[in-house]
Enzyme design. Structure first.
Site, PDB file in Angstrom:
ATOM      1  CB  CYS A  33      -1.008  -0.037   1.387  1.00 50.35           C
ATOM      2  SG  CYS A  33      -0.394   0.368   2.698  1.00 50.35           S
ATOM      3  CB  CYS A 102      -1.628  -2.836   8.134  1.00 50.13           C
ATOM      4  SG  CYS A 102      -3.350  -2.701   7.651  1.00 50.13           S
TER       5      CYS A 102
HETATM    6 FE1  FES Z   1      -1.359   0.061   4.578  1.00 48.18          FE
HETATM    7 FE2  FES Z   1      -2.717  -0.524   6.183  1.00 48.18          FE
HETATM    8  S1  FES Z   1      -3.170  -0.457   4.102  1.00 48.18           S
HETATM    9  S2  FES Z   1      -0.450  -0.597   6.253  1.00 48.18           S
END
Ligand code: FES
Length: 122
Positions: A33, A102
């Site tokens: 992400c 995450c």
């Molecule tokens: Fe990036 Fe959770 S979506 S750390």
């Protein structure tokens, strides 16, 4: 999508910030992400006496960094090196499956911060 514990940790995160005279700093990024987490540690006689984090990421990343920094305070560096993301998730009573990745940031950032400390104290 988040349980009560995660929402609380996200709404009132503990240990936000940066320890200016830190003994070890770990900064990691999540390739999935693009989020970034940095953890700074104060270490005395091999025990983590303080931990702070700065996270530019999602709610799960913030909740897990808050929880992980709380968990490692008082641990020896050997104990903290064994802390896994699953233990952090367990402490938060679960995360949605798509948010488990995450929590890996928190484990990695702590490990990096300890490695940084160890490389400076050989
Ligand atoms: Fe990036 Fe959770 S979506 S750390």
């Amino acid at each position: 999508m988040y349980n009560e514990k995660v929402r609380e940790a996200f709404a009132n995160p503990k240990n936000v910030g940066f320890i200016e005279d830190a003994d070890g700093v770990g900064k990691v990024g999540n390739p999935t992400c693009g989020d970034i987490m940095e953890i700074s540690l104060k270490i005395k006689d091999n025990v983590i006496v303080d931990a702070k984090f700065r996270t530019f990421g999602c709610a799960a990343a913030i909740a897990t960094s808050s929880t992980a920094t709380e968990m490692v305070k008082g641990m020896t560096i050997d104990e903290a090196l064994k802390l896994t993301n699953s233990q952090v998730v367990e402490k938060l009573e679960g995360l949605p499956p798509q948010k488990i990745h995450c929590s890996v940031l928190a484990e990695e950032a702590i490990k990096e911060a300890i490695k940084d400390y160890q490389s400076k104290n050989k």
